[in-house]
Write a protein that holds these residues in place. Structure first.
Motif, short mmCIF file in Angstrom:
data_model
loop_
_atom_site.label_atom_id
_atom_site.label_comp_id
_atom_site.label_asym_id
_atom_site.label_seq_id
_atom_site.Cartn_x
_atom_site.Cartn_y
_atom_site.Cartn_z
N GLN A 186 0.83 -1.20 0.00
CA GLN A 186 0.00 0.00 0.00
C GLN A 186 0.87 1.26 0.00
OE1 GLN A 186 -2.54 -0.43 3.43
NE2 GLN A 186 -4.18 -1.41 2.25
N GLN A 187 1.93 1.23 0.80
CA GLN A 187 2.84 2.38 0.85
C GLN A 187 3.50 2.61 -0.50
OE1 GLN A 187 3.15 4.57 3.23
NE2 GLN A 187 4.72 5.73 2.16
N LEU A 188 3.97 1.52 -1.12
CA LEU A 188 4.59 1.63 -2.44
C LEU A 188 3.60 2.14 -3.48
CD1 LEU A 188 6.81 -1.59 -2.54
CD2 LEU A 188 7.58 0.79 -2.32
N GLU A 189 2.36 1.69 -3.36
CA GLU A 189 1.34 2.16 -4.30
C GLU A 189 1.11 3.67 -4.12
OE1 GLU A 189 -3.30 1.33 -5.57
OE2 GLU A 189 -2.52 0.41 -3.76
N LYS A 190 1.05 4.11 -2.85
CA LYS A 190 0.87 5.54 -2.58
C LYS A 190 2.05 6.34 -3.13
CE LYS A 190 -1.96 5.10 1.58
NZ LYS A 190 -2.00 5.28 3.04
N GLU A 191 3.27 5.82 -2.90
CA GLU A 191 4.46 6.51 -3.41
C GLU A 191 4.46 6.54 -4.93
OE1 GLU A 191 7.86 4.58 -1.72
OE2 GLU A 191 7.39 5.24 0.31
N GLY A 192 4.05 5.42 -5.53
CA GLY A 192 3.97 5.37 -6.99
C GLY A 192 2.96 6.38 -7.52
N GLN A 193 1.81 6.47 -6.87
CA GLN A 193 0.80 7.45 -7.28
C GLN A 193 1.33 8.87 -7.11
OE1 GLN A 193 -2.08 7.16 -8.76
NE2 GLN A 193 -2.09 4.93 -8.78
N ALA A 194 2.03 9.11 -5.99
CA ALA A 194 2.59 10.44 -5.75
C ALA A 194 3.65 10.76 -6.81
CB ALA A 194 3.20 10.52 -4.35
N ASN A 195 4.50 9.78 -7.13
CA ASN A 195 5.52 10.00 -8.16
C ASN A 195 4.88 10.24 -9.52
OD1 ASN A 195 7.62 9.70 -6.37
ND2 ASN A 195 7.95 7.54 -6.81
N LEU A 196 3.83 9.48 -9.81
CA LEU A 196 3.13 9.66 -11.08
C LEU A 196 2.51 11.06 -11.16
CD1 LEU A 196 2.09 8.43 -13.74
CD2 LEU A 196 0.13 7.57 -12.46
N GLU A 197 1.90 11.47 -10.07
CA GLU A 197 1.28 12.81 -10.04
C GLU A 197 2.35 13.89 -10.17
OE1 GLU A 197 -1.68 15.33 -10.33
OE2 GLU A 197 -1.98 13.18 -10.15
N ALA A 198 3.48 13.69 -9.48
CA ALA A 198 4.58 14.66 -9.58
C ALA A 198 5.11 14.71 -11.01
CB ALA A 198 5.69 14.30 -8.60
N SER A 199 5.23 13.55 -11.64
CA SER A 199 5.71 13.51 -13.02
C SER A 199 4.73 14.22 -13.96
CB SER A 199 5.89 12.06 -13.48
OG SER A 199 6.90 11.43 -12.73
N ARG A 200 3.46 13.98 -13.74
CA ARG A 200 2.45 14.66 -14.57
C ARG A 200 2.52 16.16 -14.37
NH1 ARG A 200 -2.65 10.60 -13.60
NH2 ARG A 200 -1.99 9.01 -15.09
N SER A 201 2.65 16.57 -13.12
CA SER A 201 2.74 18.00 -12.82
C SER A 201 3.98 18.61 -13.46
CB SER A 201 2.77 18.20 -11.30
OG SER A 201 2.96 19.55 -10.99
N GLU A 202 5.10 17.90 -13.35
CA GLU A 202 6.35 18.40 -13.94
C GLU A 202 6.23 18.48 -15.46
OE1 GLU A 202 11.09 17.24 -14.10
OE2 GLU A 202 9.76 16.16 -12.75
N ALA A 203 5.61 17.46 -16.06
CA ALA A 203 5.43 17.48 -17.51
C ALA A 203 4.53 18.65 -17.92
CB ALA A 203 4.82 16.16 -17.98
N SER A 204 3.50 18.89 -17.13
CA SER A 204 2.61 20.02 -17.42
C SER A 204 3.36 21.34 -17.30
CB SER A 204 1.43 19.99 -16.44
OG SER A 204 0.61 21.11 -16.63
N GLN A 205 4.21 21.46 -16.29
CA GLN A 205 5.00 22.68 -16.13
C GLN A 205 5.97 22.86 -17.29
OE1 GLN A 205 6.81 22.23 -12.28
NE2 GLN A 205 4.98 22.85 -11.16
N ILE A 206 6.57 21.76 -17.73
CA ILE A 206 7.50 21.84 -18.86
C ILE A 206 6.76 22.30 -20.12
CG2 ILE A 206 8.91 20.43 -20.42
CD1 ILE A 206 9.77 18.82 -17.93
#
Length: 164
Positions: free
Chosen positions: A60-80
């Motif tokens: 569950q923790q890894l899934e949460k971290e994965g979701q957070a990383n995915l969201e951060a990546s999406r946010s970073e891509a959007s900023q780029i």
């Protein structure tokens, strides 16, 4: 074959006694080992359950971290993408401004050239007119003409002007 009650009771007492002796022997010699095996098995099952629960929590923790990383990546891509759009717009604005400035400069140079050429042409025409006027005056002064000759001279002069 008939069995008497006495035999039955005797057999019952004998079997019961044998079972009790067997239980006492098991308790004395094997019960500790059996209990240890059962206790070890119980502990192993408990540990397996705890490990499974821990693995579930880790997943569950890894899934949460994965979701957070995915969201951060999406946010970073959007900023780029936004930064690229802003850079593109800034470059577009700069290029348009430079092109407008260059067009205005070229227009000013062209207008200056046109004015210069116009001035030169007017000056040349004035010079030519003054030369022709002087030439005409010389011709008129040089010859005393009657009205018909003057008219003919003026017509010739105008024809010369038309050819020039």
């Amino acid at each position: 074959m008939s069995v008497t009650i006495g035999e039955l009771i005797g057999n019952f007492i004998l079997v019961t006694g044998s079972v009790i002796v067997l239980l006492l022997l098991i308790k004395a010699f094997a019960w500790g080992a059996i209990e240890a095996v059962l206790q070890a098995r119980s502990q192993q099952i408990s540990q397996d359950i705890d490990q499974a629960e821990q693995a579930r929590l880790n997943a569950q923790q890894l899934e949460k971290e994965g979701q957070a990383n995915l969201e951060a990546s999406r946010s970073e891509a959007s900023q780029i993408v936004e930064a690229a759009k802003e850079t593109g717009k800034a470059q577009e604005t700069r290029i348009v401004a430079e092109a407008t400035e260059e067009a205005d400069r070229l227009k000013a140079v062209a207008l200056t050239d046109i004015e210069h050429s116009k001035s030169e042409a007017i000056s040349a025409v004035k010079t030519e007119m003054s030369d022709l006027t002087v030439l005409l005056a010389e011709k008129i002064m040089g010859a005393n003409l009657d009205k018909a000759a003057q008219s003919q001279l003026i017509d010739r002069y105008l024809d010369d002007l038309g050819e020039a």
